[in-house]
Structure formats: structure tokens, C-alpha cells
Design a protein around this motif. Structure first.
Motif, PDB file in Angstrom:
ATOM      1  N   UNK A  91      -0.268   3.252  -3.187  1.00 21.96           N
ATOM      2  CA  UNK A  91       0.262   2.825  -4.482  1.00 21.96           C
ATOM      3  C   UNK A  91       1.649   2.214  -4.271  1.00 21.96           C
ATOM      4  N   UNK A  92       1.855   1.025  -4.831  1.00 18.56           N
ATOM      5  CA  UNK A  92       3.144   0.347  -4.692  1.00 18.56           C
ATOM      6  C   UNK A  92       3.992   0.554  -5.933  1.00 18.56           C
ATOM      7  N   UNK A  93       5.297   0.293  -5.781  1.00 20.24           N
ATOM      8  CA  UNK A  93       6.228   0.506  -6.882  1.00 20.24           C
ATOM      9  C   UNK A  93       5.863  -0.338  -8.103  1.00 20.24           C
ATOM     10  N   UNK A  94       5.320  -1.522  -7.845  1.00 21.00           N
ATOM     11  CA  UNK A  94       4.950  -2.409  -8.952  1.00 21.00           C
ATOM     12  C   UNK A  94       3.697  -1.934  -9.685  1.00 21.00           C
ATOM     13  N   UNK A  95       3.083  -0.881  -9.163  1.00 23.83           N
ATOM     14  CA  UNK A  95       1.880  -0.368  -9.801  1.00 23.83           C
ATOM     15  C   UNK A  95       0.607  -0.836  -9.114  1.00 23.83           C
ATOM     16  N   UNK A  96       0.756  -1.870  -8.274  1.00 21.01           N
ATOM     17  CA  UNK A  96      -0.407  -2.384  -7.545  1.00 21.01           C
ATOM     18  C   UNK A  96      -0.944  -1.323  -6.592  1.00 21.01           C
ATOM     19  N   UNK A  97      -2.230  -1.415  -6.315  1.00 20.48           N
ATOM     20  CA  UNK A  97      -2.807  -0.499  -5.337  1.00 20.48           C
ATOM     21  C   UNK A  97      -3.477  -1.291  -4.229  1.00 20.48           C
ATOM     22  N   UNK A  98      -3.293  -0.849  -2.999  1.00 21.46           N
ATOM     23  CA  UNK A  98      -3.865  -1.531  -1.845  1.00 21.46           C
ATOM     24  C   UNK A  98      -4.835  -0.570  -1.162  1.00 21.46           C
ATOM     25  N   UNK A  99      -6.076  -1.020  -1.006  1.00 18.99           N
ATOM     26  CA  UNK A  99      -7.081  -0.147  -0.382  1.00 18.99           C
ATOM     27  C   UNK A  99      -7.065  -0.301   1.126  1.00 18.99           C
ATOM     28  N   UNK A 100      -7.331   0.791   1.811  1.00 14.78           N
ATOM     29  CA  UNK A 100      -7.354   0.743   3.277  1.00 14.78           C
ATOM     30  C   UNK A 100      -8.584   1.444   3.832  1.00 14.78           C
ATOM     31  N   UNK A 101      -8.991   1.005   5.012  1.00 14.70           N
ATOM     32  CA  UNK A 101      -9.928   1.797   5.807  1.00 14.70           C
ATOM     33  C   UNK A 101      -9.142   2.643   6.795  1.00 14.70           C
ATOM     34  N   UNK A 102      -8.105   1.975   7.404  1.00 17.72           N
ATOM     35  CA  UNK A 102      -7.211   2.660   8.343  1.00 17.72           C
ATOM     36  C   UNK A 102      -5.777   2.357   7.918  1.00 17.72           C
ATOM     37  N   UNK A 103      -4.976   3.398   7.804  1.00 15.41           N
ATOM     38  CA  UNK A 103      -3.604   3.230   7.337  1.00 15.41           C
ATOM     39  C   UNK A 103      -2.609   3.703   8.390  1.00 15.41           C
ATOM     40  N   UNK A 104      -1.548   2.927   8.578  1.00 17.42           N
ATOM     41  CA  UNK A 104      -0.461   3.372   9.454  1.00 17.42           C
ATOM     42  C   UNK A 104       0.813   3.521   8.637  1.00 17.42           C
ATOM     43  N   UNK A 105       1.435   4.679   8.772  1.00 18.59           N
ATOM     44  CA  UNK A 105       2.738   4.877   8.149  1.00 18.59           C
ATOM     45  C   UNK A 105       3.785   4.643   9.236  1.00 18.59           C
ATOM     46  N   UNK A 106       4.521   3.559   9.093  1.00 21.72           N
ATOM     47  CA  UNK A 106       5.555   3.231  10.068  1.00 21.72           C
ATOM     48  C   UNK A 106       6.833   2.917   9.329  1.00 21.72           C
ATOM     49  N   UNK A 107       7.212   3.842   8.468  1.00 19.46           N
ATOM     50  CA  UNK A 107       8.325   3.581   7.547  1.00 19.46           C
ATOM     51  C   UNK A 107       9.685   3.863   8.165  1.00 19.46           C
ATOM     52  N   UNK A 108       9.697   4.364   9.409  1.00 20.19           N
ATOM     53  CA  UNK A 108      10.973   4.523  10.093  1.00 20.19           C
ATOM     54  C   UNK A 108      11.865   5.614   9.546  1.00 20.19           C
ATOM     55  N   UNK A 109      13.145   5.390   9.694  1.00 23.60           N
ATOM     56  CA  UNK A 109      14.149   6.370   9.257  1.00 23.60           C
ATOM     57  C   UNK A 109      14.990   5.804   8.133  1.00 23.60           C
TER      58      UNK A 109
END
Lengths: 417, 154
Positions: A91-109
Motif C-alpha cells: 500500500x502506497x501513501x497515495x492510496x494506490x496498491x501494488x500487487x506482487x508475487x515476490x517482494x523485496x524490502x530494501x528500505x535501508x536506514x
């Protein structure tokens, strides 16, 4: 049907993951969610921008067309605010949603905001994002004096950039030495002296209690009551994993996101890599977060390969760093501060500005090293680095160099292009 | 790909390669600036020329935070000096210790194969260095080793 890969973050981990995915899957659709705008830039190079040695363009490590060429769709200026494993959506801040089969969280520090009284009342700078660097550079146009709060890696890089701009510095560090994450006591004392010899005021064992605006200047009050005035303030008291998109408790966390040796979270389709991931440690049985560029690359590559269906285990993180500051080159590998049962080999004691220390564990296996000296000695640390990775014994090493047959064998075995 | 093939057993540690390298690249006879180095184990009389092998999966290129280390079309690993910030992460990543650093330019340097005419090879009197296709050279070395042991070889 082609796999839908979604990556959150646009730095080392995600970029390496794209390489990892594309090595094995040329078809899958890759969507990259970036909370900043524009192509990826090198965080490592930001201090060089502040010092005026690089332009904004030179900071870029990808150009806009690079993404399209390898089939990556960019979603810019969008914060991921939540992950929904049940429906496999981000879920994005704008309310949009993005579907995934495989997701990577690489949000750093993200930078830690220290509990300093009045901090929010005075202008101050961090040195973590591109916006931070641009702000800091602007401030250096008029500043003649500065305080750097925190003498760790980022703080010292900021200090080095300001020194190059002839800004008079005071560095305040809590530990008795500078760079406590990188130097042991011996090298730390040598480095401290080198910094002071450059005319920099260093307050070790000190904490900043308060900052206050005083006319055009900033008044700094230390915990022991000392005060002094500066034109600009830099805050570098560390970073922590950026887990803002996981506030809903979607994946298991400790300090960072907990992942297995395949960089998988407790949801097999959700991976994490880089500063945000708490992974297997190479030297201990525990887990670690080093928040350094090389581990983000290693983890990103492995995560990408695994997301594309390979079984590529991650060997574990090893702390490593190298930096040239105040005309001294410093490097560190693994467990550089000896623990119980460890043995220390001093190759150079610090005389004539050269300090080389190797740490071996109770079995005689190499586990760490510290270096302080000139540029060229770092190449030797590279050899020790690979020896630590191969879990080689110290026995047989001569003066920091591996045994002859090991050297020859390694050269022979080098993968050829 | 043609690169510098090392015949370790022929090396006498005369270090002419180091002088040739530093002179042709830097204009001075300074072994410290050479991109090829002899690892000397004098007591064991073992000398190993160490030079960039342009690894298939190059750790220096992977770790470079400014993408300054790139593979060329011919397979060579090159440093784009304009992009290098001198962070030295590649020196720490190279398992062979063959990445050099120029204090003057503030950039990392590796063997650039002298545009196809490596000077170290030209000046290697004992013939320990050869400019040859690395895959063919290692196949040949294997055949020789097998022949020396009286084993069948292709």
C-alpha cells in the motif's frame, strides 16, 4: 505468467537484487518503489558532493533510461506505508496498491534523532539522503565554524568534508575514541591524535545536552556544562533500519527485519536485504546488521537470485570498512576488538603511523583485523578479508601474508572471464 | 580473453615487471606505484607475481559504490577514473590484493593490459609472464602437468 517482482527502495540492496533477478529471469516484471525522486545515487559519495569534489550528476549510479532497458518500472515520490501479505499487496501513501508475487524490502536506514534539548528549534543537518547533502552544502557557503555531533563513520565523513572547506570544527563523541565502530583502542588513540594535529577540537567522552539559537549562531551546551558557539550543526548519531512500511506488524522483526539464509522473512514471498535486514552473521551464531554498502550488495544479489527461484544461500554478514580521513587511511574487518579466548597478532605497533593488528579466535582461525596507515596497506587487508571468508588459520601466515601455497593456489583457482 | 598469464616457477623476483609497470604508467621507477607486485617468500624461495586477473565475477566491481569499475566489451575490468572517489572499498574487496591506489590522483588502479602490449611481459627476462589467452594457457598447463606425471593427456 511472468512473475511480478516489487522492490521497495532504490539503493544498493534493490539495485543488486535487480541484477540478481535478471541473471535468472529475463521476463518477469520488476516494479521499484522509491520514496525519493530520480535515479539512484551513491550514498557513499555524498560527503564528496558536500566537499565540492563531485557534482549532483556525478553522484548518480544509474541513469533514468537504465531502468527501462532492463524492464524496471519506477514508482517515484511514493512511500510504501503498509504491506499486506494476505492479499500480496503493497500500500502506497497515495492510496494506490501494488500487487506482487515476490517482494523485496530494501528500505535501508534512517537517521536517529538524538534526544538533545532544543534540537528542533535550531537549524541542523544530517548527512544521509541526497536532500541532506544538498542542505548541508548550502549551509557551508556561509558557515565558518561547525559542531559535528557524533564521531562515528558518518560524522567523521561529514567532518572531513567540512575540513576540506576550511570550516573550523568541533567534534563531540560519546566514546573515548573516534570511530568506535571501526577502530580498536590502539588505532583509535592514533587517529584521535591525527585529527587533533589538524587543529580540530575533539571532545571525547562527551554528550551534547542542548542546542539553542543565539543571534545568528548556535550555542552548544555539553552535558558537563561547557558551552561554545558555532555557525552550523551536523547531527550524526547513527542510523537504524527504516521499517516504516511495517508498522502493521506484517513481518517478524527484531532491530531489523528477520530473514533466513535465503533472505526470506516469515512470509516466503517477502524478502529483505541491506541495512533494513537482520541476517545471519558470518562470524557468530547470531544475527547482525552492519548497515554498510558491501553487505547490501551481497544480500541484494542473493535475495534477487532467490526471488527468481534459485536456492542461493547467503553466507552471512562480515563487518568491513575502509576510509581515508584527515590524511590517514583506516580499515577494519570482522571482529577487530578481541573477545574472550581471542589472540592478537600485532604486525605493526603504531610506530611511524602504521598500525596493523590481526585477531584470531581460540582455534587459530582469522576473525578480524584493524589497519591504520597509508593507502597501499589496504590491499593487504583485502587478502586478509578473503582469508577470513575462507576461515583460514593464522598459522603459516608471514607478516600478514598468506602462506605461499595458499597464495599460489588462490591465484590458480581464480575464476576466469 | 588475452591477459597476463603467470608462470610462477620461472619468477626470480627480479622485479623488472614492477619497474616497467610504474615507468610506463606513472613515468617513474617506483615499485610502490606498480600494478603488478611480486609476493616474495624469500626463505622458501617462492615468488608469486600478483596482478589483476579480471575475475569472472569481480568483487571489486560489485562493491564499487560509484560504478567506477566496469567490465569492457573485451572482458577487461577497468576503472573509470573520473567516477572513482577513492573510497578504497575495492582494495578491501580484492582477494588477491592486486588493486593499487594512486595517492597522487586519489583513485584506484588495476592492470589495464597496456592496450594490448603489457610492458611487464616485455621486460620479464626469466619469462615468468606471458600475454596469452587465459583459458588456452590453463589448458596447456594442465596438459604439461599431466605429461610430466606420465598421465594420458589430450
Amino acid at each position: 505468467m511472468a512473475t511480478q517482482y516489487v522492490l521497495i527502495g532504490n539503493s544498493a540492496a534493490s539495485l543488486a537484487a535487480i541484477d540478481g533477478i535478471r541473471k535468472h529471469d529475463k521476463q518477469g516484471a520488476i516494479t521499484l518503489i522509491n520514496r525519493e525522486q530520480g535515479s539512484a545515487y551513491s550514498r557513499v559519495a555524498l560527503p564528496y558532493y558536500v566537499a565540492g569534489e563531485m557534482t549532483l550528476d556525478e553522484l548518480l549510479i544509474r541513469q533514468q533510461p537504465d531502468y527501462g532497458k532492463i524492464g524496471v518500472t519506477l514508482v517515484e515520490n511514493e512511500n510504501a506505508v503498509a504491506i499486506h501479505p494476505a492479499t500480496k499487496q503493497v500500500e502506497l501513501e497515495s492510496g494506490k496498491k501494488v500487487s506482487y508475487d515476490k517482494l523485496l524490502i530494501g528500505t535501508g536506514s534512517e537517521t536517529i534523532v538524538p534526544p538533545i534539548q532544543g534540537l528542533d528549534q535550531v537549524p541542523h543537518h544530517y548527512l544521509w539522503t541526497l536532500a541532506d547533502a544538498i542542505g548541508m552544502k548550502q549551509a557551508t557557503n556561509t558557515a565558518k565554524t561547525a559542531v559535528v555531533i557524533g564521531g562515528g563513520f558518518i560524522g567523521m565523513l561529514a567532518a572531513e568534508a567540512l575540513r576540506k572547506l576550511k570550516i573550523k570544527l568541533t567534534i563531540v563523541e560519546m566514546a573515548p575514541i573516534l570511530l568506535p565502530q571501526l577502530l580498536d583502542e590502539g588505532a583509535g588513540q592514533l587517529f584521535l591524535q591525527a585529527v587533533r594535529d589538524e587543529g580540530v577540537t575533539v571532545r571525547t567522552g562527551a554528550l551534547v545536552a542542548a542546542l539553542a539559537k543565539k543571534n545568528d549562531a548556535i550555542e552548544v551546551t555539553l552535558k558537563n556544562g561547557d558551552t561554545f558557539s558555532v555557525d552550523m550543526a551536523v547531527v550524526a548519531t547513527g542510523v537504524r533500519p527504516n521499517v516504516r512500511c511495517l508498522q502493521n506488524g506484517a513481518v517478524s522483526m527484531n532491530k531489523g527485519i528477520l530473514v533466513n539464509e535465503f533472505l526470506q522473512t516469515n512470509h516466503p514471498d517477502i524478502y529483505a536485504a541491506g541495512d533494513v535486514a537482520e541476517t545471519k552473521d558470518f562470524l557468530s551464531d547470531g544475527r547482525s546488521i552492519y548497515a554498510i554498502w558491501p553487505t547490501a550488495i551481497d544480500q541484494g544479489r542473493a535475495a534477487g537470485a532467490n526471488m527468481a527461484g534459485k536456492q542461493q544461500p547467503y553466507p552471512g554478514s562480515l563487518g568491513m570498512n575502509v576510509v581515508e580521513l584527515f590524511n590517514v587511511t583506516l580499515a577494519q574487518l570482522g571482529r577487530f576488538r578481541e573477545g574472550a579466548g581471542d589472540d592478537v597478532k600485532m604486525l605493526s605497533s603504531g610506530k611511524d603511523g602504521l598500525y596493523r593488528k590481526v585477531v584470531v579466535d581460540q582455534h587459530g582461525t582469522l576473525v578480524g583485523a584493524v589497519y591504520l596507515g597509508d593507502e597501499n596497506g589496504v590491499a593487504e587487508m583485502g587478502v586478509i578479508h578473503s582469508a577470513i571468508r575462507r576461515r583460514e588459520k593464522w598459522q603459516g601466515f608471514q607478516d600478514g601474508r598468506p602462506p605461499k601455497f595458499s597464495y599460489g593456489a588462490v591465484m590458480q583457482a581464480a575464476p576466469r572471464y | 580473453m588475452k591477459q597476463i598469464v603467470v608462470h610462477q616457477e620461472k619468477c626470480t623476483a627480479c622485479r623488472e615487471c614492477e619497474l616497467a609497470c610504474s615507468f610506463s604508467h606513472e613515468g617513474s621507477f617506483l615499485p610502490a606505484l606498480s600494478r603488478i607486485r611480486i609476493a616474495d617468500f624469500y626463505e622458501a624461495q617462492f615468488y608469486q607475481p600478483m596482478v589483476c586477473v579480471h575475475c569472472a565475477d569481480a568483487p571489486c566491481a560489485a562493491v564499487c559504490p560509484t560504478v567506477a569499475i566496469q567490465r569492457q566489451a573485451d572482458g577487461q575490468i577497468s576503472i573509470i577514473e573520473d567516477r572513482c572517489i577513492g573510497c578504497k572499498m575495492c582494495l578491501l574487496a580484492c582477494p588477491f590484493g592486486v588493486m593499487s591506489f594512486s595517492p597522487e590522483k586519489g583513485v584506484a588502479q588495476n592492470c589495464d593490459l597496456c592496450n594490448g602490449d603489457p610492458q611487464c611481459v616485455q621486460f620479464c627476462t626469466p619469462g615468468a609472464l606471458e600475454f596469452a589467452d587465459i583459458i588456452e594457457a590453463s589448458a596447456l598447463a594442465k596438459q604439461k602437468a599431466a605429461a610430466a606425471l606420465g598421465l594420458p593427456h589430450a
